[in-house]
Write an enzyme that holds these catalytic residues in place. Structure first.
Site, PDB file in Angstrom:
ATOM      1  N   HIS A 297     -26.201  -7.502 -39.455  1.00  0.00           N
ATOM      2  CA  HIS A 297     -26.350  -6.072 -39.753  1.00  0.00           C
ATOM      3  C   HIS A 297     -27.450  -5.559 -38.832  1.00  0.00           C
ATOM      4  O   HIS A 297     -28.403  -6.288 -38.525  1.00  0.00           O
ATOM      5  CB  HIS A 297     -26.869  -5.806 -41.170  1.00  0.00           C
ATOM      6  CG  HIS A 297     -26.034  -6.309 -42.295  1.00  0.00           C
ATOM      7  ND1 HIS A 297     -26.073  -7.593 -42.738  1.00  0.00           N
ATOM      8  CD2 HIS A 297     -25.163  -5.662 -43.116  1.00  0.00           C
ATOM      9  CE1 HIS A 297     -25.249  -7.732 -43.776  1.00  0.00           C
ATOM     10  NE2 HIS A 297     -24.682  -6.573 -44.020  1.00  0.00           N
TER      11      HIS A 297
ATOM     12  N   ASP B 286     -30.866  -6.397 -40.066  1.00  0.00           N
ATOM     13  CA  ASP B 286     -31.275  -7.818 -40.064  1.00  0.00           C
ATOM     14  C   ASP B 286     -32.004  -8.125 -38.768  1.00  0.00           C
ATOM     15  O   ASP B 286     -32.926  -8.926 -38.734  1.00  0.00           O
ATOM     16  CB  ASP B 286     -30.071  -8.783 -40.052  1.00  0.00           C
ATOM     17  CG  ASP B 286     -29.055  -8.531 -41.122  1.00  0.00           C
ATOM     18  OD1 ASP B 286     -29.412  -7.955 -42.145  1.00  0.00           O
ATOM     19  OD2 ASP B 286     -27.887  -8.936 -40.915  1.00  0.00           O
TER      20      ASP B 286
HETATM   21  C1  XUL Z   1     -22.316  -8.435 -49.623  1.00  0.00           C
HETATM   22  C2  XUL Z   1     -21.633  -8.855 -48.390  1.00  0.00           C
HETATM   23  C3  XUL Z   1     -22.158  -8.317 -47.126  1.00  0.00           C
HETATM   24  C4  XUL Z   1     -21.126  -8.075 -46.086  1.00  0.00           C
HETATM   25  C5  XUL Z   1     -21.654  -7.412 -44.841  1.00  0.00           C
HETATM   26  O1  XUL Z   1     -21.774  -8.916 -50.797  1.00  0.00           O
HETATM   27  O2  XUL Z   1     -20.702  -9.625 -48.439  1.00  0.00           O
HETATM   28  O3  XUL Z   1     -23.163  -9.154 -46.682  1.00  0.00           O
HETATM   29  O4  XUL Z   1     -20.506  -9.261 -45.697  1.00  0.00           O
HETATM   30  O5  XUL Z   1     -22.293  -6.220 -45.109  1.00  0.00           O
END
Ligand code: XUL
Ligand code: CO
Length: 446
Positions: free
Chosen positions: A109, A112
């Site tokens: 993300h 992150d």
């Molecule tokens: C949360 C989840 C996230 C997504 C990406 O449950 O799975 O980490 O994979 O935003």
């Protein structure tokens, strides 16, 4: 694929060498017992089939905190003099980890990798700086980006959602963030871009205009698609279903809900689905069910490989080690002809009680070995053909002329009535469930 072992300024995982395949006889916990990246199964190497990815958020950002207490792990890469300094150290730690684990992909993300700034412009600049560093590390190590995404759920402004927030200025922030995250994904050669609607849903139906929010969601995704294509993103956009948590209800409940939504809004040519095992189980399904729904629709994009805890039903994001589930998932994937440009991303975290640095490796090794074993077993099942024969046999009556006309849409209800009235009572045909379940165990354990 051969890669040089990247050595940054500082070693963050001292005493851990590159994880090698040592085979089933090895008692070295820091070795692969089943994942042999060059082993060919069904015409492709294990590396090509499985396309494993490490999730940046769990592995480098998760210290073990939960709603009842703080983290239990303090990482050396979190000790920079500024948040940007720590973020740079984290990139080095991440690429050392990827290289030592010998995994080909990672996912992240925006938040992150780079800390949020005090303004949109500062956040964009922070991300660009870190993406530049990650690109250098990718080029040096051969690592690739499976997918990027934007975190539209942590900042308090997103408490009521990102794209579906009832407050338009927040929607604009979500747009700014997705724009920057798409640019980052393109800069890093990302093969997919994911939307997980963390807070795209509601806490109470009494105060929510669901029709309007869903229209906003479609509008937002269309803009993201158009912008991505305009800056040269050729990969697949993915939606990751999840029914709840953090919201009471999230719009992307499960695979079939998302497939219907994408088709309704004309987004099904650019979007596919990223199925997370633990999200499917939260929705009351099995992971193989949601995978199969995607395959049937031609929309399986990628997998977030993990597992939940069957006793409590939460999204515990454990590493996948339940072989029965892994095998079933792999059967669906192999029968579909593979994941294309998707992969198996370990959206999984080590337990709060797992406090050794090596535990990060052990979790991934276990997941990689589980899916490598599942690949071998699933290939035996699929290529042997008996399971498919049993399935096909159940539909044998559809080879008859009337049934063929039914499937071609050439019959009406009155025709069905005539066929029913003029034929003997149908014989009871056993579903053979026990037979197929026994067959799976024979393949798994013989
Ligand atoms: C949360 C989840 C996230 C997504 C990406 O449950 O799975 O980490 O994979 O935003
Ligand atoms: Co996920």
């Amino acid at each position: 694929m051969s890669r040089s072992l990247f050595v940054g300024q500082k070693e963050y995982f001292p005493g851990i060498d590159r994880i090698a395949y040592e085979g089933p006889g090895s008692d070295n916990p820091l070795s692969f017992k089943a994942y042999d990246q060059t082993r060919v199964v069904a015409g492709k190497t294990m590396e090509e089939h499985l396309r494993f990815a490490v999730a940046y958020w769990h592995t480098f950002c998760g210290g073990g905190g939960d709603p009842f207490g703080p983290g239990t792990r303090n990482y050396a890469w979190d000790t920079g003099s500024t948040p940007m300094d720590s973020a740079r150290m984290k990139v080095d730690a991440a690429f050392e980890f990827f290289t030592k684990l010998n995994v080909p992909f990672y996912c992240f993300h925006d938040r992150d990798m780079a800390p949020e700034g005090d303004s949109v412009a500062e956040s964009e600049a922070n991300l660009q700086t870190l993406v530049g560093l990650a690109k250098e590390r990718q080029d040096a190590s051969g690592m690739r980006l499976l997918w990027g995404t934007a975190n539209l759920f942590s900042n308090p402004r997103y408490m009521n959602g990102g794209a579906t927030n009832p407050n338009f200025p927040v929607v604009a922030h979500a747009g700014a963030q997705v724009k920057a995250a798409l640019e980052a994904t393109v800069a890093l050669g990302g093969q997919n871009y994911v939307f997980w609607g963390g807070r795209e849903g509601y806490a109470s139906l009494f105060n929510t205009d669901t029709k309007r929010e869903l229209e906003h969601f479609a509008c937002f995704l269309t803009m993201a698609r158009d912008y991505g294509r305009s800056i040269g993103f050729e990969g697949t956009f993915l939606i990751e279903p999840k029914p709840m948590e953090p919201m009471y209800h999230q719009y992307d409940v499960d695979a079939q809900t998302v497939i219907g939504f994408l088709r309704h809004h004309g987004l099904d040519q650019d979007f596919k689905l990223n199925i997370e095992a633990n999200h499917a189980t939260l929705a009351g399904h099995s992971s193989e069910h949601d995978l199969q729904m995607c395959v049937d629709a031609g929309m399986l994009g990628s997998i977030d490989a993990n597992r939940g805890n069957p006793q409590n039903g939460w999204d515990t994001d454990q590493f996948p080690t339940n072989m029965y589930d892994c095998v079933h998932n792999m059967i669906v994937v192999l029968q579909a002809g593979g994941l294309g440009q998707g992969g198996f991303n370990f959206d999984a975290k080590i337990r709060r009680e797992s406090t050794d640095l090596e535990d990060l490796f052990l979790g991934h090794i276990g997941g990689m070995d589980a899916y490598a074993r599942a690949l071998v077993i699933a290939d035996r099942i699929v290529s042997d053909g008996r399971l498919e024969e049993l399935k096909a046999a159940r539909y044998a009556s559809f080879a008859e002329a009337d049934a063929q006309r039914f499937e071609a849409g050439e019959l009406n209800l009155s025709d069905l009535r005539e066929i029913a009235a003029n034929n003997p009572e149908p014989a009871l045909e056993s579903g053979k469930q026990e037979r197929v379940e026994n067959l799976i165990n024979d393949y798994m354990f013989s």
